[in-house]
Motif scaffolding. Sequence first.
Motif, PDB file in Angstrom:
ATOM      1  N   LYS A 307       0.704  -1.109   0.183  1.00 27.59           N
ATOM      2  CA  LYS A 307       0.023   0.093  -0.250  1.00 27.59           C
ATOM      3  C   LYS A 307       1.054   1.405   0.054  1.00 27.59           C
ATOM      4  CE  LYS A 307      -4.229  -1.063   1.875  1.00 27.59           C
ATOM      5  NZ  LYS A 307      -5.304  -1.556   3.541  1.00 27.59           N
ATOM      6  N   ASN A 308       0.254   2.316  -1.179  1.00 27.46           N
ATOM      7  CA  ASN A 308       1.511   3.794  -0.410  1.00 27.46           C
ATOM      8  C   ASN A 308       0.483   4.507   0.290  1.00 27.46           C
ATOM      9  OD1 ASN A 308      -1.008   4.715  -1.464  1.00 27.46           O
ATOM     10  ND2 ASN A 308      -0.810   5.059  -3.911  1.00 27.46           N
ATOM     11  N   VAL A 309       0.912   5.988   0.327  1.00 26.99           N
ATOM     12  CA  VAL A 309       1.024   6.735   1.344  1.00 26.99           C
ATOM     13  C   VAL A 309      -1.034   7.423   1.401  1.00 26.99           C
ATOM     14  CG1 VAL A 309       0.599   8.699   0.177  1.00 26.99           C
ATOM     15  CG2 VAL A 309       1.165   8.921   2.733  1.00 26.99           C
ATOM     16  N   TYR A 310      -1.586   6.774   0.078  1.00 30.27           N
ATOM     17  CA  TYR A 310      -2.719   6.942   0.161  1.00 30.27           C
ATOM     18  C   TYR A 310      -3.872   5.813   0.330  1.00 30.27           C
ATOM     19  CZ  TYR A 310      -1.143  11.213  -1.952  1.00 30.27           C
ATOM     20  OH  TYR A 310      -0.306  12.355  -1.686  1.00 30.27           O
ATOM     21  N   GLY A 311      -3.209   3.563   0.667  1.00 31.78           N
ATOM     22  CA  GLY A 311      -3.387   3.136   0.925  1.00 31.78           C
ATOM     23  C   GLY A 311      -4.169   2.548  -0.158  1.00 31.78           C
ATOM     24  N   GLU A 312      -3.481   2.966  -1.718  1.00 32.65           N
ATOM     25  CA  GLU A 312      -3.800   2.454  -2.867  1.00 32.65           C
ATOM     26  C   GLU A 312      -2.211   1.311  -3.235  1.00 32.65           C
ATOM     27  OE1 GLU A 312      -5.349   6.421  -5.065  1.00 32.65           O
ATOM     28  OE2 GLU A 312      -3.490   5.706  -5.182  1.00 32.65           O
ATOM     29  N   ALA A 313      -2.657   0.181  -3.846  1.00 35.95           N
ATOM     30  CA  ALA A 313      -1.881  -1.234  -3.791  1.00 35.95           C
ATOM     31  C   ALA A 313      -1.036  -0.278  -5.163  1.00 35.95           C
ATOM     32  CB  ALA A 313      -2.947  -2.310  -4.504  1.00 35.95           C
ATOM     33  N   GLN A 314       0.507  -0.555  -4.668  1.00 39.74           N
ATOM     34  CA  GLN A 314       1.091  -0.257  -5.665  1.00 39.74           C
ATOM     35  C   GLN A 314       1.943  -1.249  -5.896  1.00 39.74           C
ATOM     36  OE1 GLN A 314       2.553   3.356  -5.008  1.00 39.74           O
ATOM     37  NE2 GLN A 314       4.609   2.923  -3.529  1.00 39.74           N
ATOM     38  N   PRO A 315       3.830  -1.917  -6.928  1.00 39.28           N
ATOM     39  CA  PRO A 315       4.405  -2.270  -6.814  1.00 39.28           C
ATOM     40  C   PRO A 315       5.753  -2.545  -5.695  1.00 39.28           C
ATOM     41  CG  PRO A 315       4.183  -2.157  -8.655  1.00 39.28           C
ATOM     42  CD  PRO A 315       3.462  -0.886  -8.092  1.00 39.28           C
ATOM     43  N   HIS A 316       5.643  -2.946  -4.674  1.00 39.85           N
ATOM     44  CA  HIS A 316       6.776  -2.600  -4.047  1.00 39.85           C
ATOM     45  C   HIS A 316       8.306  -2.888  -3.809  1.00 39.85           C
ATOM     46  CE1 HIS A 316       9.274  -2.317  -0.246  1.00 39.85           C
ATOM     47  NE2 HIS A 316       9.590  -4.074  -0.060  1.00 39.85           N
ATOM     48  N   LEU A 317       9.166  -2.706  -4.214  1.00 36.41           N
ATOM     49  CA  LEU A 317      10.538  -2.478  -5.464  1.00 36.41           C
ATOM     50  C   LEU A 317      10.381  -3.321  -6.436  1.00 36.41           C
ATOM     51  CD1 LEU A 317      12.278  -3.668  -2.566  1.00 36.41           C
ATOM     52  CD2 LEU A 317      12.296  -1.116  -2.803  1.00 36.41           C
ATOM     53  N   TYR A 485      -1.254   6.589   6.225  1.00 31.60           N
ATOM     54  CA  TYR A 485      -2.037   5.999   4.803  1.00 31.60           C
ATOM     55  C   TYR A 485      -2.738   7.340   4.533  1.00 31.60           C
ATOM     56  CZ  TYR A 485      -1.279   1.399   4.923  1.00 31.60           C
ATOM     57  OH  TYR A 485      -0.690   0.151   4.737  1.00 31.60           O
ATOM     58  N   LYS A 486      -2.726   7.803   3.660  1.00 29.25           N
ATOM     59  CA  LYS A 486      -3.725   9.537   4.098  1.00 29.25           C
ATOM     60  C   LYS A 486      -4.790   9.065   2.738  1.00 29.25           C
ATOM     61  CE  LYS A 486       0.621  12.192   4.790  1.00 29.25           C
ATOM     62  NZ  LYS A 486       1.583  13.346   3.971  1.00 29.25           N
ATOM     63  N   LYS A 487      -5.725  10.236   3.019  1.00 25.46           N
ATOM     64  CA  LYS A 487      -7.160  10.656   2.270  1.00 25.46           C
ATOM     65  C   LYS A 487      -6.415  11.230   0.799  1.00 25.46           C
ATOM     66  CE  LYS A 487     -10.498   8.364   4.919  1.00 25.46           C
ATOM     67  NZ  LYS A 487     -11.921   9.212   5.037  1.00 25.46           N
TER      68      LYS A 487
END
Length: 489
Positions: A307-317, A485-487
Amino acid sequence: MLSISSSFSLTRLERKMRNADSYADWKKAALEHDALSGFEAWKGKEASKSYDYVNIRTRIDVLKEFRHQEDDVGLLFALNEGIHGNQGGMGKSVLYNLAKFGTKHLIEEYVDEIVDALEHISTIPETSEITKEDKLDFFERASHCFGRSALMLSGAGSLGHFHRGVVKTLFEHKLLPNVISGSSAGSISAAILGTYSDQELPAVLLGENELDPQQDKIDNRPRSFIRQQTDPASLKIMLEAILPDLTFQEAYEKTGRMISITIAPFEEHQSSRLMNAITSPNVFVRTAVMASCAVPGVYPPVMLMAKNVYGEAQPHLPDRRWVDGAMTDDLPAKRLARLYGVNHYIVSQANPLALAIIKGEQYMPVSDGAKNVLRLSTHEILKSGEKFSRRYLRKIPEVGKTMNMFYSVMAQDYKGDVNIVPNFSFVDPQKLLGQLTSDEIQELVIEGERSTWPQLEQIKTCSKIGHKLDEILDHHSEHNIKRLYKKRR
């Protein structure tokens, strides 16, 4: 010297223990075995060269006297002198390997006395002599000194269903440690324990429903000489069906269990990682398990998701890919010790290579000291071979990578303080990554249960004090990891 009839009776009881259908049946046969073999009398005799029985008896008498006198200050002072897992050598494996059930009654009495004393100190009202700060300081130091137990679940391919029987038994007897690691197939069981609460686990561990949604299809497939192998797509479907979509941080907040998943790098010049709520809080547990199960050459390497800072799924490394964690660190004991203060390891070992090494050592006609020397010498030879391959096989990267993995697998230590291993010594190679039927899975689960029963009393004795300290110092509900996490606006 036992008579011939007694020897036959012992053999019969051992057969009953091996084939027991329940823990109650196993325990009954084990106690009969101890009574007939003389080890029941051995348990009641305090004196032994294997541990400092005088020290332990003295400690018990001192604690009992303070409690009898209702001297809480004296009791706390006596407890402050030290609470150790190996007090007087009481943690030695020889003390738990002789009798079929339990150990010296003196050791069990000592553990119960310490637990009762800890419970008493935790419940007495705060006074000017024993303040809340005094109690908290004592319990935190005692917990740090005593350490924690951890359950480490090895890689095992399709034989990983053995781990389900192990964790099912530990959960039923309330002996499941809060620190759990898993690699390869073991990571699946570790992830289940880390993502399901105590209220949800019985339906998963004790229910009759199969975990794999494709199990009916496997069971109804026509029999063939060539077993269907588990492919990446089937593994992904199974993991999506059984594992909630949680990050390591969210899993810890939900269950309080500190799970760790081992993954190995696909690229050179990278080191293996231990994924958990401390090192990788925002990584999805399911993708870490998928990576840990990615056997090189069979499954493609896996990119982790987080999860990124907005709580959305994204690749890690995103420029890194990961494979089977058992290749580099099947049992990450040193890392667990550093991260969680673990000093007592319960190992569920179903890795065929590790089983061959363990059973090979058992039958070597040499002393334990000679075995240790041989093991250390072998590790040094393997380390030298790895350096050689790195230096001279640079122009053939695929061969060099394969050799490095071989050295890494062979040089690992596959044992802990308590080792739960299956009785079978031969494994059909087709089963290792094959799709198993419900009956085959159930056989492995039952084997896991039967293999755990003989170890329960040792686990209970060695971890009871640690469990009590964790129970008293349970900060989990108060100290959740801070969410970052932020909105999006």
